[in-house]
Design an enzyme around this catalytic site. Structure first.
Site, mmCIF file in Angstrom:
data_model
loop_
_atom_site.group_PDB
_atom_site.id
_atom_site.type_symbol
_atom_site.label_atom_id
_atom_site.label_comp_id
_atom_site.label_asym_id
_atom_site.label_seq_id
_atom_site.Cartn_x
_atom_site.Cartn_y
_atom_site.Cartn_z
ATOM 1 N N LYS A 7 65.647 121.464 8.600
ATOM 2 C CA LYS A 7 66.715 120.888 7.790
ATOM 3 C C LYS A 7 66.315 119.500 7.309
ATOM 4 O O LYS A 7 65.688 118.736 8.052
ATOM 5 C CB LYS A 7 67.994 120.833 8.629
ATOM 6 C CG LYS A 7 69.254 120.422 7.890
ATOM 7 C CD LYS A 7 70.445 120.494 8.849
ATOM 8 C CE LYS A 7 71.747 120.089 8.194
ATOM 9 N NZ LYS A 7 72.887 120.178 9.135
ATOM 10 N N SER A 46 76.732 122.715 7.658
ATOM 11 C CA SER A 46 75.874 122.095 6.656
ATOM 12 C C SER A 46 74.434 122.585 6.684
ATOM 13 O O SER A 46 73.642 122.235 5.805
ATOM 14 C CB SER A 46 75.883 120.577 6.862
ATOM 15 O OG SER A 46 75.369 120.232 8.138
ATOM 16 N N SER A 86 77.832 123.042 12.413
ATOM 17 C CA SER A 86 76.937 123.150 11.260
ATOM 18 C C SER A 86 75.728 124.037 11.475
ATOM 19 O O SER A 86 74.998 124.318 10.524
ATOM 20 C CB SER A 86 76.458 121.752 10.831
ATOM 21 O OG SER A 86 77.528 120.996 10.323
#
Length: 502
Positions: free
Chosen positions: A60, A135, A159
């Site tokens: 990420k 996210s 997330s």
């Protein structure tokens, strides 16, 4: 260490990436770290014992990897290249894995769809008209499409687990302190942790085994306490008790709280948002029936303070975000405007152009709850609620001391999100409904406990996940249960999926 990519892999990646937009940066010819990047405190694992040797992975884009982008999904940091590598990634590299790309995300981790990214849009591999979740949507989407066998994400209030549920992958949020946060760009420091998204439960276990452990660069890290279950060993299934948190009971509790507060509209809306859609309720019931058939004992449980989880979570998270994001001012970090009259004007213009609307909203909320005269009313009250939630979970699961009597439950089963992957526009969820729906995930972060999302069933052509929440440092127990479930009910894959990695 470079890796050899299988024949047809790059064309496969490009085809999927065109459809889903999972990556902010992707390397066609990935190479491992240079020898000097593996410092003496993290010696490389011998190749013959490296559990992840030769596997590509994605990270990420709020986790530092030297030489790669570190945009955090924000226009403000779009051109930033990381000068160092996060501890969790260095440990993966020491185990033989190679980073091939950085994945898209909601800006600074603030969102539930990855649509608030300032860089690009990420779609769900099962249905490109739907969101991938957030996210960590880019990481979940890349794993679900088979581009990488595993990826790192970050979990502040769900997330990792929510996009894992939406995309049909395994998602682990470890115990707070089990994995170093060194190299993770801070959003809400007391809530977030680096997590794992993987194509199988066993792979998730191997990745977690590689990245966990105390780190001198992160004083919040610690080793598992004596007596905690080992990650590898004989799995115990007989006699395990799983508490089931009824979503209907949660919705009733929130509705009751709304009445106590003279019918506050926001709480009434939150109660409605907590109700499961029919397809999710079906999968949740199926997971309960299957676990019971597998020999687990299921009992109904209640968490009295859970009804206040979302307000407490967003109060604490936005307060910490307003402090952590103060560094992005165009002076130390961030893309500067071409011209400014003075330092204040420079900061204003930098943030106006660089931050998206969701980030601005959360900074304003956090600044408000930390104002003089408001801390007792909001922030300190949220911290007291957080303590109550932690106590409620410890009464059912036990605390950090594993030498005492066994707790009532070995884990708690609950939904991940009230809906399957939702669409955009009129078919989607409002921003408030998305925040209210974090109820089922954010409390694990408030309590600092591990939680594991895994696919329960495919309903209407979309995957639905459930999650197991456990006591501190009981990741092994959660992984054992989920691995036994996966052995009987294999994880489905979207159309066009190819298994490149064994």
């Amino acid at each position: 260490m470079a890796i050899t990519l299988p024949d047809g892999f790059l064309s496969y990646c490009k085809e999927w990436e065109t459809r889903i937009g999972a990556f902010i940066e992707f390397k066609d010819e990935p190479e491992g770290p240079e020898a000097g990047d593996l410092s003496p405190d993290l010696p490389p694992i011998p190749p013959e014992t490296a559990p992840l040797r030769g596997l590509p992975c994605a990270v990420k884009d709020n986790i530092a990897v030297k030489g790669f982008s570190l945009s955090c999904g924000s226009k403000l940091l779009e051109k930033l290249r990381s000068p160092y590598t996060a501890t969790a990634v260095r440990r993966l590299e020491a185990a033989g894995a190679v980073v091939i790309g950085k994945t898209n995300m909601d800006e600074f981790g603030m969102g539930s769809s990855t649509d608030s990214s300032g860089i690009k849009r990420t779609n769900n591999p099962w249905d490109q008209s739907r969101v991938a979740g957030g996210s960590s949507g880019g990481s979940a989407s890349a794993v679900a499409a088979g581009i990488v066998p595993f990826a790192l994400g970050s979990d502040t209030g769900g997330s990792v687990r929510q996009p894992a549920s939406f995309c049909g992958t395994v998602g682990l949020k470890p115990t707070y302190g089990a994995v170093s946060r060194y190299g993770l760009v801070a959003y809400a420091s007391s809530l977030e942790t680096i997590g794992v998204l993987a194509d199988t439960v066993s792979r998730c276990r191997r990745v977690f085994a590689a990245i966990r452990g105390k780190d001198p660069r992160d004083e919040t890290t610690r080793e598992p306490p004596p007596g905690s279950p080992p990650l590898y060993g004989a799995a115990r299934s007989k006699g395990r008790v799983i508490g089931v948190l009824s979503p209907e009971a949660v919705a009733r509790a929130i509705a009751a709280a709304a009445q106590e507060a003279s019918g506050v509209d926001a709480l009434q809306t939150a109660a409605q948002a907590a109700v499961l859609e029919d397809e999710v309720a079906q999968a949740f019931r199926a997971a309960q029936d299957r676990l019971a058939d597998m020999g687990y004992t299921l009992v109904d449980v209640e968490i009295p303070s859970l009804k206040y989880g979302v307000p407490a979570y967003y109060t604490i998270a936005t307060a910490e975000a307003s402090a952590n994001l103060a560094r992005f001012d165009g002076v130390r970090y961030g893309k500067r405007p071409d011209w400014a009259e003075n330092p204040d004007d420079l900061i204003d213009k930098t943030r106006e152009a660089g931050f998206g609307p969701e980030v601005k909203l959360r900074i304003l909320l956090g600044t408000f709850v930390l104002r003089s005269g408001f801390q007792d009313r909001y922030y300190l009250r949220a911290q007291r609620i957080r303590s109550g939630i932690r106590r409620n979970f410890e009464e059912l699961l036990g605390g950090m001391d594993y030498n005492g009597p066994p707790p009532p439950c070995d884990g708690i089963l609950l939904p991940v999100f009230p809906t399957r992957a939702f669409g955009r526009g009129e078919t989607g969820l409002s921003p408030f409904a998305q925040k209210a729906a974090d109820l089922y995930t954010c409390c694990a972060n408030l309590a600092g406990l591990p939680a594991l999302s895994f696919p329960a069933e495919l309903v209407g052509g979309l995957p639905v996940g459930v999650q197991l929440l456990g006591r501190a440092f009981s990741e092994a127990t959660l992984l054992d249960i989920a691995e036994a479930y996966e052995a009987k009910y294999p994880i489905p894959h979207p159309a066009g999926y190819r298994p490149f990695w064994s």
